[in-house]
Design a protein around this motif. Structure first.
Motif, PDB file in Angstrom:
ATOM      1  N   UNK A   1      -1.142   1.993 -10.250  1.00 22.16           N
ATOM      2  CA  UNK A   1      -1.903   1.679  -9.040  1.00 22.16           C
ATOM      3  C   UNK A   1      -2.629   2.933  -8.553  1.00 22.16           C
ATOM      4  N   UNK A   2      -3.731   2.717  -7.868  1.00 25.62           N
ATOM      5  CA  UNK A   2      -4.488   3.821  -7.283  1.00 25.62           C
ATOM      6  C   UNK A   2      -4.502   3.637  -5.774  1.00 25.62           C
ATOM      7  N   UNK A   3      -4.143   4.688  -5.060  1.00 26.33           N
ATOM      8  CA  UNK A   3      -4.208   4.652  -3.601  1.00 26.33           C
ATOM      9  C   UNK A   3      -5.468   5.410  -3.196  1.00 26.33           C
ATOM     10  N   UNK A   4      -6.454   4.671  -2.745  1.00 23.28           N
ATOM     11  CA  UNK A   4      -7.732   5.279  -2.352  1.00 23.28           C
ATOM     12  C   UNK A   4      -7.583   5.960  -1.000  1.00 23.28           C
ATOM     13  N   UNK A   5      -8.447   6.922  -0.756  1.00 23.16           N
ATOM     14  CA  UNK A   5      -8.455   7.607   0.542  1.00 23.16           C
ATOM     15  C   UNK A   5      -8.848   6.616   1.628  1.00 23.16           C
ATOM     16  N   UNK A   6      -8.096   6.633   2.714  1.00 22.32           N
ATOM     17  CA  UNK A   6      -8.385   5.733   3.831  1.00 22.32           C
ATOM     18  C   UNK A   6      -9.380   6.390   4.779  1.00 22.32           C
TER      19      UNK A   6
ATOM     20  N   UNK B   1       5.402  -0.761  -0.502  1.00 23.01           N
ATOM     21  CA  UNK B   1       5.832  -1.512  -1.683  1.00 23.01           C
ATOM     22  C   UNK B   1       5.798  -0.670  -2.945  1.00 23.01           C
ATOM     23  N   UNK B   2       4.951   0.360  -2.979  1.00 21.40           N
ATOM     24  CA  UNK B   2       4.872   1.238  -4.144  1.00 21.40           C
ATOM     25  C   UNK B   2       6.217   1.924  -4.375  1.00 21.40           C
ATOM     26  N   UNK B   3       6.827   2.396  -3.296  1.00 27.04           N
ATOM     27  CA  UNK B   3       8.130   3.059  -3.407  1.00 27.04           C
ATOM     28  C   UNK B   3       9.241   2.017  -3.585  1.00 27.04           C
ATOM     29  N   UNK B   4       9.159   0.977  -2.807  1.00 25.26           N
ATOM     30  CA  UNK B   4      10.232  -0.033  -2.822  1.00 25.26           C
ATOM     31  C   UNK B   4      10.382  -0.696  -4.173  1.00 25.26           C
ATOM     32  N   UNK B   5       9.240  -0.987  -4.807  1.00 23.90           N
ATOM     33  CA  UNK B   5       9.295  -1.710  -6.068  1.00 23.90           C
ATOM     34  C   UNK B   5       9.002  -0.854  -7.284  1.00 23.90           C
ATOM     35  N   UNK B   6       9.055   0.482  -7.111  1.00 21.84           N
ATOM     36  CA  UNK B   6       8.799   1.354  -8.281  1.00 21.84           C
ATOM     37  C   UNK B   6       9.919   1.202  -9.293  1.00 21.84           C
ATOM     38  N   UNK B   7       9.567   1.346 -10.548  1.00 17.62           N
ATOM     39  CA  UNK B   7      10.540   1.171 -11.627  1.00 17.62           C
ATOM     40  C   UNK B   7      11.590   2.275 -11.564  1.00 17.62           C
ATOM     41  N   UNK B   8      12.807   1.899 -11.761  1.00 14.14           N
ATOM     42  CA  UNK B   8      13.859   2.904 -11.775  1.00 14.14           C
ATOM     43  C   UNK B   8      13.828   3.626 -13.115  1.00 14.14           C
ATOM     44  N   UNK B   9      14.229   4.901 -13.096  1.00 11.42           N
ATOM     45  CA  UNK B   9      14.172   5.703 -14.323  1.00 11.42           C
ATOM     46  C   UNK B   9      15.563   5.959 -14.814  1.00 11.42           C
TER      47      UNK B   9
ATOM     48  N   UNK C   1       3.629  14.912   0.815  1.00 10.82           N
ATOM     49  CA  UNK C   1       4.218  13.571   0.850  1.00 10.82           C
ATOM     50  C   UNK C   1       3.234  12.521   0.340  1.00 10.82           C
ATOM     51  N   UNK C   2       1.996  12.585   0.796  1.00 11.05           N
ATOM     52  CA  UNK C   2       0.991  11.605   0.355  1.00 11.05           C
ATOM     53  C   UNK C   2       0.662  11.809  -1.119  1.00 11.05           C
TER      54      UNK C   2
ATOM     55  N   UNK D   1       1.883   5.519   4.187  1.00 17.26           N
ATOM     56  CA  UNK D   1       3.208   5.037   3.783  1.00 17.26           C
ATOM     57  C   UNK D   1       3.464   3.605   4.225  1.00 17.26           C
ATOM     58  N   UNK D   2       2.973   3.224   5.409  1.00 15.62           N
ATOM     59  CA  UNK D   2       3.202   1.843   5.853  1.00 15.62           C
ATOM     60  C   UNK D   2       2.402   0.850   5.015  1.00 15.62           C
ATOM     61  N   UNK D   3       1.182   1.220   4.624  1.00 17.65           N
ATOM     62  CA  UNK D   3       0.353   0.319   3.821  1.00 17.65           C
ATOM     63  C   UNK D   3       0.768   0.283   2.352  1.00 17.65           C
ATOM     64  N   UNK D   4       1.496   1.299   1.909  1.00 24.04           N
ATOM     65  CA  UNK D   4       1.862   1.393   0.490  1.00 24.04           C
ATOM     66  C   UNK D   4       3.371   1.475   0.282  1.00 24.04           C
TER      67      UNK D   4
END
Length: 194
Positions: A125-130, A186-194, A112-113, A181-184
């Motif tokens: 965007x890059x999601x760095x390891x937390x 917006x990545x899913x919500x605002x991802x470009x539709x294909x 999932x991650x 997922x909670x911190x990111x």
């Protein structure tokens, strides 16, 4: 291919070696202790697994220190991590030292991650390891090693460290997944539709 990528590849090649020592019945001897036993093969598997896990930090350190970060390395490093952890968990299920649902939860979180990171990468965007993600990795490695060695030496004093660390690993795995997922979101919500 640079040194960091070679170390990452070595980690990938160590995965089947760990599985051979865990799953193939090699008659190398058995050590019996208070609450159970451990085979020499399992000790060897644990040592190889630990060495492979250490290379995770080593390849990243070398890549950053010597400015050897490459796209190949960015692809191989997380792949090597997922292969090592997943193979060990599946082997432990086969050995009946780990409940299948626990392996499924941990492996599912990893997929999932990774999927979230792929969506983010497609958006530039890059999601760095937390910190929680790094803690998750450390706890998972400790849990896997303890399960490989059949809770030795804790079983000699009848202390269920294997159960405790496994539950801690599951909880931190879930929390770190929720955190990503909670911190990111917006990545899913605002991802470009294909």
């Amino acid at each position: 291919m640079n040194l960091a990528n070679k170390i990452t590849l070595a980690r990938i090649f160590l995965v089947p070696v760990v599985m051979i020592f865990l799953l193939v019945r090699l008659n190398l001897g058995v050590i019996r202790f208070g609450g159970g036993e451990i085979t020499i093969s399992e000790i060897i598997a644990a040592v190889i697994f630990i060495l492979a896990a250490i290379t995770d930090g080593l390849d990243g350190y070398i890549a950053r220190k010597k400015k050897l970060v490459t796209n190949l390395g960015k692809f191989l490093d997380p792949l090597a991590d997922k292969l090592l952890i997943s193979a060990a968990l599946i082997s432990l299920v086969e050995m009946q030292r780990l409940e299948a649902w626990i392996a499924i939860v941990i492996i599912s979180r990893e997929f999932a991650v990774t999927g979230l990171r792929m969506v983010a990468a497609a958006e530039g965007q890059v999601i760095a390891a937390s910190v929680l993600g790094k803690l998750k990795t450390i706890v998972q490695i400790i849990a896997i090693v303890v399960l490989i060695v059949n809770n030795f030496p804790f079983s000699t004093i009848a202390f269920p460290f294997d159960e405790i660390i496994t539950w801690v690993a599951v909880i931190i795995t879930l929390l770190s997944g929720i955190d990503y997922f909670s911190k990111n979101y917006q990545v899913i919500r605002f991802s470009k539709s294909r």
